[in-house]
Motif scaffolding. Structure first.
Motif: not given
Ligand code: ADP
Ligand code: MG
Lengths: 353, 253
Positions: A350-351, B93-94, B151-153, B158-160
């Motif tokens: 992705e990055t 995030g990951n 989470a980052k996707n 939805d993240q909030r």
């Protein structure tokens, strides 16, 4: 782990088991030197998995990891050799070595908790060197480590009267010393792998990953980052200590030379090149990086003669050149490592986009 | 309804010459939704950071549940029962959405390394309970179908929500939300409003920083207004809305 019992993974496990049992006998056909290379490969798997807890799980860059290996090795050397006239049994020394390494891990960890990344790397690098220099100089005024000469005639691993050095007979089969160590190391490595897998998927493992992802958020949900980081240092160090003990027993000799910075760098390279935080990747990295230089040692000489009819470059330099080049190529074309975890691979793709 | 849950006493914080908080005194009662508003740079986030131990106040302090809050470390505040979200979302995030919430259970669970290594019955039971509670919370904030996504996707909204679920996983008595509606469209904001009202109805006190004045005035029982780090007024929305100083400082601007 999930499909433990389905036929395919059962077959896979059976196949791996057969291969693991057959390996030392196949290797022995090329000489006991190859069995010893296998032993070291597994020892490095051990070390790489220990370092992976610190670097891969908790995200703390540690360039002095070999210091814990040194502590374990010297613990064994001092407690089971003529140097002090002590010959303690394995079940006492290994836990002591692991415990001392664990204490060393906490000692290194506590002053560095606020540091990250490059700064932490420098401090750990210094720590690794300090330990090595200590081993080098603790021979006066009181001779503890015997200085640069190192300690010789170290006892092998022994269970009662059964010693792992020298040949022994099993059901008409002769096992050499390195072959017996091989089986001990494989057994220990399996234990370490299981422990690592379990830790990764536990409350503590998640806390490590959370710290790696976002330390402030981790604190905000109530993780005591101080203790959890110390735990990573302590766990990783303990594994290093156990590996060091086996190393001392297997070699029968330790000296400070074995614990130089390049060893720390090699173990780190195994973790990074294999796939940081991904246990199968780390194992692969350790096996490849420990066997490749040896294979090259035997390979580049004859290869040159075959290609050019004479030795153009000193085989020793060429070996390291090829080795370095291999590292560069892997990191260029597989930046997440040879066998990264699925998430990490996605992250990099992705990055890159 | 009238028991004081959190008392802030003359809390002060400055950064160099900037006085971000000037002796702010306010009290939040158990069971209410308390709004904290003010123009950008008024010191709202700084107040949160002092309350949750991210910053150490230069003066004053907090009393929480009747005992002084020695919030010199965020993990202590969380253990005492204060959870928060961040203005600029801070998720892991990951890790999957489910794992994010599972991390939130950390402070209320016990399993250590030895339990994990030996996989004792107690550890396995606790792990199952963590997973089940995390899943319930994902259902609660209505993002259960994204449980296995990283989470980052997730989408912004939805993240909030995930951040709120993670905060709720720590079993807070006081939930602090820093601009949860920022960047949301009208539908998302309406849904968020329902979620916050539900959280309060289920017994958690909410401290809400928000820019959306309509949202705050409609949702909150009481509102405090900060301007240049100083408390302007603390009262029910109907009074705050009519206050001349507030209109000048904030609503009029
Ligand atoms: N870590 C910091 N360092 C220096 N100044 C800060 C820091 N955090 C906040 N400030 C300053 O404090 C003031 C209040 O900021 P903040 O609390 O973020 O306001 P708000 O959340 O109400 O918009 C601003 O002037 C801001 O620049
Ligand atoms: Mg703010």
């Amino acid at each position: 782990m999930k499909n433990w019992l389905n036929p395919r993974s059962t077959a896979g496990i059976a196949l791996i088991s057969v291969a693991l049992v057959a390996l030392p006998f196949v290797a022995a056909s090329g000489g006991q030197a190859w069995v010893r290379i296998l032993d070291f490969a597994i020892l490095y798997v051990f070390l790489a998995l220990g370092l992976n807890i610190v670097v891969g799980f908790a995200g703390l860059l540690d360039l002095g990891y070999i210091a814990f290996y040194a502590v374990g090795a010297y613990a064994w050397a001092l407690l089971a050799s003529p140097h002090f006239g002590l010959h303690w049994p394995v079940w006492a020394i290994l836990p002591i070595g692991a415990g001392l390494a664990c204490v060393a891990g906490v000692l290194l960890g506590s002053p560095t908790l606020k540091l990250r990344g490059d700064y932490l790397a420098i401090v750990t690098l210094g720590f690794g060197e300090i330990v090595r220099i200590f081993m080098n100089n603790l021979n006066a005024p009181v001779n503890i480590t015997n200085g640069p000469q190192g300690i010789t005639l170290i006892d092998p691993v022994a269970f009662g009267a059964f010693r792992l050095s020298g040949n022994s007979q099993f059901f008409g089969l002769t096992l050499s010393g390195p072959q017996k160590y091989y089986f001990l190391l494989v057994a220990l490595a399996i234990v370490v792998i299981v422990i690592n897998l379990r830790l990764q998927h536990s409350r503590i493992g998640r806390a490590w990953q959370a710290i790696r992802e976002d330390e402030i958020a981790a604190k905000a949900v109530g993780i005591d980052t101080r203790n959890i980081k110390l735990l990573a240092f302590a766990m990783g160090a303990s594994f290093g200590g156990i590996a060091g003990g086996i190393f001392a027993a297997m070699q029968g000799f330790v000296s400070p030379e074995s614990f130089s910075l390049i060893e720390s760098v090699m173990v780190l390279a195994m973790v990074v090149l294999g796939g940081m935080g991904h246990i199968p990747g780390v194992i692969l990295g350790a096996v490849l990086l420990s066997i490749l230089p040896e294979a090259l040692r035997y390979g580049v000489g004859p290869l040159q003669t075959a290609l050019f009819g004479k030795q153009l470059v000193d085989p020793e330099s060429l070996r390291m050149l090829v080795f370095g080049l291999a590292l560069v190529l892997v990191m260029r074309f597989r930046p997440a490592g040879l066998w990264p975890s699925p998430e990490r691979r996605r992250e990099l793709q992705e990055t890159a986009r | 309804m009238s028991e004081v849950l959190l008392q802030a006493d003359a809390v002060a914080k400055h950064f160099g010459g900037v006085r971000a908080l000037r002796d702010v005194t306010l009290s939040i009662r158990r069971g209410e939704i308390y709004g904290l508003i003010g123009p950008n740079g008024a010191g709202k986030t700084t107040f949160f950071n002092c309350l949750t131990g991210l910053y150490v106040p230069d003066g004053g302090g907090f009393t929480f549940c009747g005992a002084p809050l020695v919030a010199d470390a965020p993990q202590k505040a969380a253990a005492r029962g204060i959870a928060r979200t961040f203005q600029n979302i801070r998720l892991f995030g990951n890790m999957s959405a489910l794992e994010n919430v599972m991390v939130g259970r950390h402070v209320r669970t016990r399993a250590g390394v030895f339990g994990a290594m030996l996989r004792t019955a107690a550890t396995r039971a606790e792990e199952a309970a963590i997973r089940q509670r995390a899943m319930e919370l994902l259902h609660y904030v209505d993002i259960a179908e994204r449980a296995d996504d990283l989470a980052k996707n997730l989408s912004y909204g939805d993240q909030r929500r995930l951040e709120i679920a993670r905060a709720l996983a720590t079993e807070p008595q006081l939930l602090c939300l820093d601009e949860p509606a920022a960047g949301m469209n009208a539908t998302e904001t309406a849904e968020l409003r329902e979620l916050i009202a539900g959280i309060r109805a289920d017994g958690t006190t909410v401290l809400l920083i928000e820019h959306d004045v309509k949202l705050v005035m409609g949702l909150c029982d009481r509102v405090a207004v900060l301007d240049y780090g100083a408390l302007v007024i603390e009262d029910v929305p109907a009074v705050v809305q009519k206050d001349q100083r507030v209109i000048e400082a904030y609503l009029g601007a």
